[in-house]
Design a protein around this motif. Structure first.
Motif, short mmCIF file in Angstrom:
data_model
loop_
_atom_site.label_atom_id
_atom_site.label_comp_id
_atom_site.label_asym_id
_atom_site.label_seq_id
_atom_site.Cartn_x
_atom_site.Cartn_y
_atom_site.Cartn_z
N THR A 73 -7.95 6.12 8.06
CA THR A 73 -6.87 5.04 8.69
C THR A 73 -6.61 5.99 10.20
N GLU A 104 4.36 6.07 9.97
CA GLU A 104 4.02 6.65 8.64
C GLU A 104 4.71 5.99 7.64
N PHE A 113 2.15 2.03 8.34
CA PHE A 113 1.05 2.24 7.22
C PHE A 113 1.21 1.68 5.91
N PRO A 114 2.61 1.68 5.24
CA PRO A 114 2.72 1.15 4.03
C PRO A 114 2.42 -0.33 3.85
N ASN A 148 -1.14 -1.10 4.36
CA ASN A 148 -1.88 -0.58 3.15
C ASN A 148 -1.76 -1.82 2.13
N THR A 197 -4.25 -1.78 -0.69
CA THR A 197 -4.27 -0.58 -0.82
C THR A 197 -5.69 0.30 -0.92
N GLN A 248 -6.97 5.17 3.00
CA GLN A 248 -7.02 6.66 2.30
C GLN A 248 -5.87 7.26 2.79
N LYS A 249 -4.81 7.56 1.99
CA LYS A 249 -3.69 8.44 2.24
C LYS A 249 -3.61 9.75 2.78
N ASP A 250 -5.05 10.26 2.20
CA ASP A 250 -5.14 11.75 2.58
C ASP A 250 -6.29 11.91 3.75
N ILE A 291 -5.75 10.39 7.16
CA ILE A 291 -5.25 9.75 8.15
C ILE A 291 -5.38 10.47 9.66
N VAL A 339 0.41 15.40 7.15
CA VAL A 339 0.05 13.90 7.38
C VAL A 339 -1.22 13.62 8.11
#
Length: 490
Positions: free
Chosen positions: A210, A320, A324-325, A328, A333, A336-338, A340, A362
């Protein structure tokens, strides 16, 4: 030494003396060994690396296949039992899941198929492959790829490695949408632009890196869409991504400086109108392509200095912790949170550099395009800029230790040189400064590009946005299978 260990040792060494070192010798069981230190040693089995296996797993909704009149999935590739000319059918192993095991030989010369008559070595030690529906409908996008060697592939391990992939076949373009957030970090409602890529609605199992994009409001997203989507299709040189765009500024756009700067400082702005409308027509249109003359006219005739800025970190918190939430959730969902990233142009480029450097936990990557690294103007002399990112942020010891691996792309136009801004020069300087730190290296995970004779404008950003995304999110494999013959793709 245990009895078992001693037995294992005797299976390798035969204590037959009197042989000549480095020559063949005969073991008690009649087999040929090699003499070492006057002892006949049983030669190790040359086939020990022949039964190496990993699994390629394909996740794709079977219901979508049936809608398009397809029933099975096949795989084609450039070696290890895969051909470009004819596919191998994948085995249905579960709900919407298809597998194939790749068993191969490893040697110092390379990697070969174990059960094939053709023992050609895998080109460039990289297995490239594509998934086909009924061996007729090719997938869209670049090849999938696996770089060898692969760990834990021998029979010593109880399970084999699994490489899961998520192809798509029928959708060529993504979707642009928007949503509204009543932000606590910014104190008002803000519009967010959301771009989801071509495969999003077709393959519900796929997740995506993302990218936050400063200034990307709904209008710009629609205008830029072809430029940022072309690397995915038809060029197939970048992986798919989701974009979260923010460009909703109040006060007729003046809020932009406040929200896209990490610190406060004096800023030159229009008395009436905005810079985008040449201060409500006060600045002649002919000066729009000459930044030096534009700024001089602004300073002397149509503008004045305001003390502005400093809310950049509030903007990052908003993206953030709120944007993002929400995105998502809207995408089930699948972000990919890891993985960004952040990108932007001008002040957005400054904020991208600031974000990736001050929040390495982040952001995995950033594109700082024509970044306004001059910010802020000096409080006492408006003809001098302080260049806080270069002089303070990069030199702050808090941000110099325990940095993870990141990817940072910077670019500028060759005509963005007027002082006291010096965008071209400072962009190159920033790239070299970042590359001097541990974990950063020019042309490995830091890149800098200067497009000769190009000025500072959003038109130039639109033209360069695809190259930035391709550099930061490159496709894993080549564009596709050979179109004429079965020549390997390396």
């Amino acid at each position: 030494m245990t009895v078992l260990s001693f037995a294992v040792l005797l299976s390798v060494l035969s204590l037959v003396s009197g042989c000549v070192d480095d020559t063949d010798c005969i073991l008690p069981d009649g087999q040929v060994g090699q003499c070492h230190l006057q002892k006949c040693i049983r030669q190790l089995d040359d086939n020990a690396n022949e039964y190496l296996t990993f699994t390629i797993r394909v996740k794709y909704p079977e219901s979508v296949l049936k809608i398009h009149g397809r029933t099975s999935l096949y795989i084609r590739g450039n070696g290890l039992g895969l051909l470009w000319t004819k596919g191998n059918q994948l085995s249905k192993t579960g709900h919407d899941t298809w597998d194939i095991n790749i068993t191969y030989i490893s040697s110092l010369d390379g990697y070969q198929c174990k059960f094939c008559l053709d023992k050609d070595y895998l080109p460039n030690k990289k297995l490239q492959y594509r998934v086909m529906a009924d061996d007729l409908q090719d997938m869209i996008g670049a090849n999938f790829a696996i770089h060898l060697p692969v760990s834990e592939v021998s029979s010593y391990f109880e399970t084999v490695p699994v490489f899961s992939v998520y192809p798509w076949f029928f959708t060529y373009t993504g979707v642009i949408d928007s949503f509204v957030i009543n932000s606590t970090n910014l104190g008002e409602e803000k519009n967010i632009t959301l771009y989801t890529p071509p495969s999003f609605n077709e393959n519900v199992y796929k997740t995506y890196p993302t990218v936050f994009v400063f200034d990307l409001n709904l209008e710009y997203a629609k205008s830029f869409k072809k430029k940022f989507e072309d690397p995915i299709y038809p060029h197939a040189v970048a992986e798919e991504f989701v974009l979260i765009g923010f460009g909703d500024y109040t006060s007729n756009g003046r809020e932009r400086v406040d929200l896209l700067t990490p610190s406060a400082g004096p800023a030159l702005d229009c008395i009436n109108g905005t810079l985008r409308d040449n201060c409500d027509g006060c600045i002649p249109e002919a000066l729009s392509t000459n930044i030096t003359a534009f700024i001089k006219y602004l300073e002397e005739t149509c503008g004045k200095y305001y003390n502005k800025g400093g809310l950049g970190d509030n903007t990052l918190d908003f993206l953030e912790k709120e944007a993002f939430p929400t995105a998502n959730q809207l995408t089930s969902t699948r972000l990919q949170k890891d993985n960004i990233g952040v990108m932007g142009y001008s002040l957005g480029g400054l904020m991208s550099c600031h974000a990736v450097w001050t929040r390495p936990d982040v952001y995995s990557f950033a594109a700082c395009q024509s970044p306004s690294l001059w910010w802020p103007m000096n409080t006492f002399s408006h003809n001098v800029n302080d260049f806080d990112f270069l002089n303070k942020t990069l030199k702050n010891p808090i941000f110099q230790t325990k940095r993870p691996e990141q990817r940072i792309y910077l670019d500028a136009g060759g005509a963005e040189t007027p002082e006291p801004y010096s965008l071209t020069q400072t962009t190159v300087e920033a790239a070299h400064a970042i590359s001097s730190f541990v974990h950063y290296e020019l042309n490995r995970n830091v890149w800098v590009a200067v497009d000769p004779n190009k000025n500072h404008s959003f038109v130039e950003w639109e033209r360069r946005i695809g190259q930035a995304l391709t550099t930061l999110l490159p496709a894993h494999g080549s564009k596709g299978m050979p179109s004429i013959d079965a020549s390997p793709v390396g």
